[in-house]
Design a protein around this motif. Structure first.
Motif, PDB file in Angstrom:
ATOM      1  N   ASN A  22      -0.157   5.832 -12.975  1.00 46.54           N
ATOM      2  CA  ASN A  22       0.466   7.148 -13.331  1.00 46.54           C
ATOM      3  C   ASN A  22      -0.587   8.316 -12.921  1.00 46.54           C
ATOM      4  O   ASN A  22      -0.213   9.449 -12.227  1.00 46.54           O
ATOM      5  CB  ASN A  22       1.019   7.391 -14.705  1.00 46.54           C
ATOM      6  CG  ASN A  22       2.176   6.682 -15.075  1.00 46.54           C
ATOM      7  OD1 ASN A  22       3.056   6.152 -14.176  1.00 46.54           O
ATOM      8  ND2 ASN A  22       2.375   6.329 -16.526  1.00 46.54           N
ATOM      9  N   LYS A  23      -1.811   7.981 -13.424  1.00 43.47           N
ATOM     10  CA  LYS A  23      -2.793   8.998 -13.134  1.00 43.47           C
ATOM     11  C   LYS A  23      -3.061   9.506 -11.960  1.00 43.47           C
ATOM     12  O   LYS A  23      -3.262  10.560 -11.390  1.00 43.47           O
ATOM     13  CB  LYS A  23      -4.008   8.865 -14.021  1.00 43.47           C
ATOM     14  CG  LYS A  23      -5.360   9.682 -13.798  1.00 43.47           C
ATOM     15  CD  LYS A  23      -6.562   9.007 -14.401  1.00 43.47           C
ATOM     16  CE  LYS A  23      -7.547  10.044 -14.418  1.00 43.47           C
ATOM     17  NZ  LYS A  23      -8.640   9.505 -15.204  1.00 43.47           N
ATOM     18  N   TYR A  24      -2.981   8.279 -11.162  1.00 44.77           N
ATOM     19  CA  TYR A  24      -3.293   8.385  -9.279  1.00 44.77           C
ATOM     20  C   TYR A  24      -2.159   8.422  -8.709  1.00 44.77           C
ATOM     21  O   TYR A  24      -2.211   8.479  -7.368  1.00 44.77           O
ATOM     22  CB  TYR A  24      -4.361   7.327  -9.100  1.00 44.77           C
ATOM     23  CG  TYR A  24      -5.868   7.744  -9.665  1.00 44.77           C
ATOM     24  CD1 TYR A  24      -6.592   8.790  -9.347  1.00 44.77           C
ATOM     25  CD2 TYR A  24      -6.245   6.929 -10.919  1.00 44.77           C
ATOM     26  CE1 TYR A  24      -7.763   8.988  -9.968  1.00 44.77           C
ATOM     27  CE2 TYR A  24      -7.080   6.996 -11.538  1.00 44.77           C
ATOM     28  CZ  TYR A  24      -8.278   7.981 -11.004  1.00 44.77           C
ATOM     29  OH  TYR A  24      -9.192   8.408 -11.939  1.00 44.77           O
ATOM     30  N   LYS A  25      -0.976   8.523  -9.313  1.00 43.65           N
ATOM     31  CA  LYS A  25       0.443   8.415  -8.751  1.00 43.65           C
ATOM     32  C   LYS A  25       0.391   7.574  -7.760  1.00 43.65           C
ATOM     33  O   LYS A  25       0.646   7.761  -6.556  1.00 43.65           O
ATOM     34  CB  LYS A  25       0.678  10.054  -7.769  1.00 43.65           C
ATOM     35  CG  LYS A  25       0.553  11.038  -9.040  1.00 43.65           C
ATOM     36  CD  LYS A  25       0.983  12.244  -8.401  1.00 43.65           C
ATOM     37  CE  LYS A  25       0.982  13.402  -9.604  1.00 43.65           C
ATOM     38  NZ  LYS A  25       0.120  14.459  -9.228  1.00 43.65           N
ATOM     39  N   LEU A  26      -0.079   6.265  -7.843  1.00 40.00           N
ATOM     40  CA  LEU A  26      -0.007   4.983  -7.152  1.00 40.00           C
ATOM     41  C   LEU A  26       1.645   4.494  -7.238  1.00 40.00           C
ATOM     42  O   LEU A  26       2.166   4.397  -8.100  1.00 40.00           O
ATOM     43  CB  LEU A  26      -0.900   3.885  -7.511  1.00 40.00           C
ATOM     44  CG  LEU A  26      -2.469   4.418  -7.599  1.00 40.00           C
ATOM     45  CD1 LEU A  26      -3.233   3.406  -8.177  1.00 40.00           C
ATOM     46  CD2 LEU A  26      -2.873   4.615  -5.939  1.00 40.00           C
ATOM     47  N   MET A  27       2.008   4.115  -5.921  1.00 43.12           N
ATOM     48  CA  MET A  27       3.282   3.424  -5.753  1.00 43.12           C
ATOM     49  C   MET A  27       3.440   2.296  -5.214  1.00 43.12           C
ATOM     50  O   MET A  27       2.336   1.723  -4.612  1.00 43.12           O
ATOM     51  CB  MET A  27       4.111   4.618  -4.945  1.00 43.12           C
ATOM     52  CG  MET A  27       4.102   5.880  -5.359  1.00 43.12           C
ATOM     53  SD  MET A  27       5.059   7.228  -4.445  1.00 43.12           S
ATOM     54  CE  MET A  27       6.599   6.757  -4.636  1.00 43.12           C
ATOM     55  N   HIS A  28       4.344   1.396  -5.416  1.00 40.31           N
ATOM     56  CA  HIS A  28       4.586   0.091  -4.743  1.00 40.31           C
ATOM     57  C   HIS A  28       4.462   0.312  -3.456  1.00 40.31           C
ATOM     58  O   HIS A  28       4.917   0.891  -2.583  1.00 40.31           O
ATOM     59  CB  HIS A  28       6.036  -0.162  -5.393  1.00 40.31           C
ATOM     60  CG  HIS A  28       6.493  -1.791  -4.460  1.00 40.31           C
ATOM     61  ND1 HIS A  28       6.097  -3.092  -4.723  1.00 40.31           N
ATOM     62  CD2 HIS A  28       7.185  -1.716  -3.471  1.00 40.31           C
ATOM     63  CE1 HIS A  28       6.602  -3.701  -4.164  1.00 40.31           C
ATOM     64  NE2 HIS A  28       7.394  -3.155  -3.223  1.00 40.31           N
ATOM     65  N   GLY A  29       3.766  -0.738  -2.748  1.00 40.81           N
ATOM     66  CA  GLY A  29       3.478  -1.101  -1.429  1.00 40.81           C
ATOM     67  C   GLY A  29       2.444   0.008  -0.735  1.00 40.81           C
ATOM     68  O   GLY A  29       2.047  -0.077   0.192  1.00 40.81           O
ATOM     69  N   GLN A  30       1.747   0.801  -1.752  1.00 38.27           N
ATOM     70  CA  GLN A  30       0.677   1.575  -1.520  1.00 38.27           C
ATOM     71  C   GLN A  30      -0.577   0.890  -1.013  1.00 38.27           C
ATOM     72  O   GLN A  30      -0.726   0.049  -1.872  1.00 38.27           O
ATOM     73  CB  GLN A  30       0.500   2.928  -2.367  1.00 38.27           C
ATOM     74  CG  GLN A  30      -0.616   3.688  -1.969  1.00 38.27           C
ATOM     75  CD  GLN A  30      -0.941   4.847  -2.824  1.00 38.27           C
ATOM     76  OE1 GLN A  30       0.049   4.995  -3.864  1.00 38.27           O
ATOM     77  NE2 GLN A  30      -1.847   5.630  -2.843  1.00 38.27           N
ATOM     78  N   MET A  31      -1.321   1.257  -0.094  1.00 39.26           N
ATOM     79  CA  MET A  31      -2.516   0.537   0.301  1.00 39.26           C
ATOM     80  C   MET A  31      -3.617   1.076  -0.382  1.00 39.26           C
ATOM     81  O   MET A  31      -3.849   2.265  -0.652  1.00 39.26           O
ATOM     82  CB  MET A  31      -2.882   0.572   1.616  1.00 39.26           C
ATOM     83  CG  MET A  31      -2.121   0.094   2.721  1.00 39.26           C
ATOM     84  SD  MET A  31      -1.815  -1.732   2.352  1.00 39.26           S
ATOM     85  CE  MET A  31      -3.354  -2.208   3.375  1.00 39.26           C
ATOM     86  N   VAL A  32      -4.884   0.146  -0.874  1.00 41.78           N
ATOM     87  CA  VAL A  32      -5.774   0.426  -1.446  1.00 41.78           C
ATOM     88  C   VAL A  32      -6.981  -0.219  -0.799  1.00 41.78           C
ATOM     89  O   VAL A  32      -6.795  -1.246  -0.142  1.00 41.78           O
ATOM     90  CB  VAL A  32      -5.860   0.285  -3.114  1.00 41.78           C
ATOM     91  CG1 VAL A  32      -4.852   1.001  -3.800  1.00 41.78           C
ATOM     92  CG2 VAL A  32      -5.594  -1.276  -3.344  1.00 41.78           C
ATOM     93  N   THR A  33      -8.349   0.274  -1.166  1.00 39.37           N
ATOM     94  CA  THR A  33      -9.171  -0.412  -0.718  1.00 39.37           C
ATOM     95  C   THR A  33     -10.039  -1.280  -1.672  1.00 39.37           C
ATOM     96  O   THR A  33     -10.402  -0.694  -2.570  1.00 39.37           O
ATOM     97  CB  THR A  33     -10.279   0.555   0.068  1.00 39.37           C
ATOM     98  OG1 THR A  33      -9.879   1.268   0.953  1.00 39.37           O
ATOM     99  CG2 THR A  33     -11.692  -0.056   0.502  1.00 39.37           C
ATOM    100  N   ILE A  34     -10.322  -2.559  -1.394  1.00 37.70           N
ATOM    101  CA  ILE A  34     -11.231  -3.275  -2.385  1.00 37.70           C
ATOM    102  C   ILE A  34     -12.540  -3.648  -1.749  1.00 37.70           C
ATOM    103  O   ILE A  34     -12.585  -4.276  -0.680  1.00 37.70           O
ATOM    104  CB  ILE A  34     -10.383  -4.540  -2.757  1.00 37.70           C
ATOM    105  CG1 ILE A  34      -8.761  -4.121  -3.226  1.00 37.70           C
ATOM    106  CG2 ILE A  34     -10.879  -5.390  -3.765  1.00 37.70           C
ATOM    107  CD1 ILE A  34      -8.000  -5.311  -3.702  1.00 37.70           C
ATOM    108  N   SER A  35     -13.687  -3.194  -2.339  1.00 37.74           N
ATOM    109  CA  SER A  35     -14.955  -3.806  -2.166  1.00 37.74           C
ATOM    110  C   SER A  35     -15.859  -4.388  -3.032  1.00 37.74           C
ATOM    111  O   SER A  35     -15.357  -4.192  -4.480  1.00 37.74           O
ATOM    112  CB  SER A  35     -15.731  -2.597  -1.585  1.00 37.74           C
ATOM    113  OG  SER A  35     -15.576  -1.354  -2.493  1.00 37.74           O
ATOM    114  N   GLU A  36     -16.700  -4.965  -2.770  1.00 41.44           N
ATOM    115  CA  GLU A  36     -17.474  -5.967  -3.557  1.00 41.44           C
ATOM    116  C   GLU A  36     -18.876  -5.587  -3.351  1.00 41.44           C
ATOM    117  O   GLU A  36     -19.422  -5.403  -2.183  1.00 41.44           O
ATOM    118  CB  GLU A  36     -17.066  -7.351  -3.533  1.00 41.44           C
ATOM    119  CG  GLU A  36     -17.900  -8.340  -4.358  1.00 41.44           C
ATOM    120  CD  GLU A  36     -19.095  -8.657  -3.462  1.00 41.44           C
ATOM    121  OE1 GLU A  36     -20.012  -8.821  -4.028  1.00 41.44           O
ATOM    122  OE2 GLU A  36     -19.093  -8.878  -2.199  1.00 41.44           O
TER     123      GLU A  36
END
Length: 82
Positions: A22-36
């Motif tokens: 909710n805070k970042y208005k993320l939606m189903h199917g939206q891409m995110v970047t994952i790093s380590e």
């Protein structure tokens, strides 16, 4: 900074807490970047097309490019004069 906990599923998936969605208005199917790095996994939200466009326009303006100058450069390129 709030800390949340999520269990990893058998498919290697995690659930992002609803408060974060909710805070970042993320939606189903939206891409995110994952790093380590150094045993820390980070999930980041890539900038939207509008954010990229605004940054690009800001950079052009800062460098002194106007719509007129860009149009002239494009025309010169099309005519083989660039």
């Amino acid at each position: 900074m709030e800390t949340y906990y999520s269990k990893i599923t058998s498919k290697g998936q995690i659930t992002i807490p609803k408060a974060i969605l909710n805070k970042y208005k993320l939606m189903h199917g939206q891409m995110v970047t994952i790093s380590e790095r150094d045993n820390i996994v980070t999930v980041e939200i890539p900038p939207s097309i509008d954010e990229i466009r605004k940054q690009f326009q800001s950079n052009l303006k800062r460098e002194g490019f106007t719509k007129r100058k860009l149009r002239e450069m494009a025309e010169a390129q099309q005519n083989g004069n660039y």
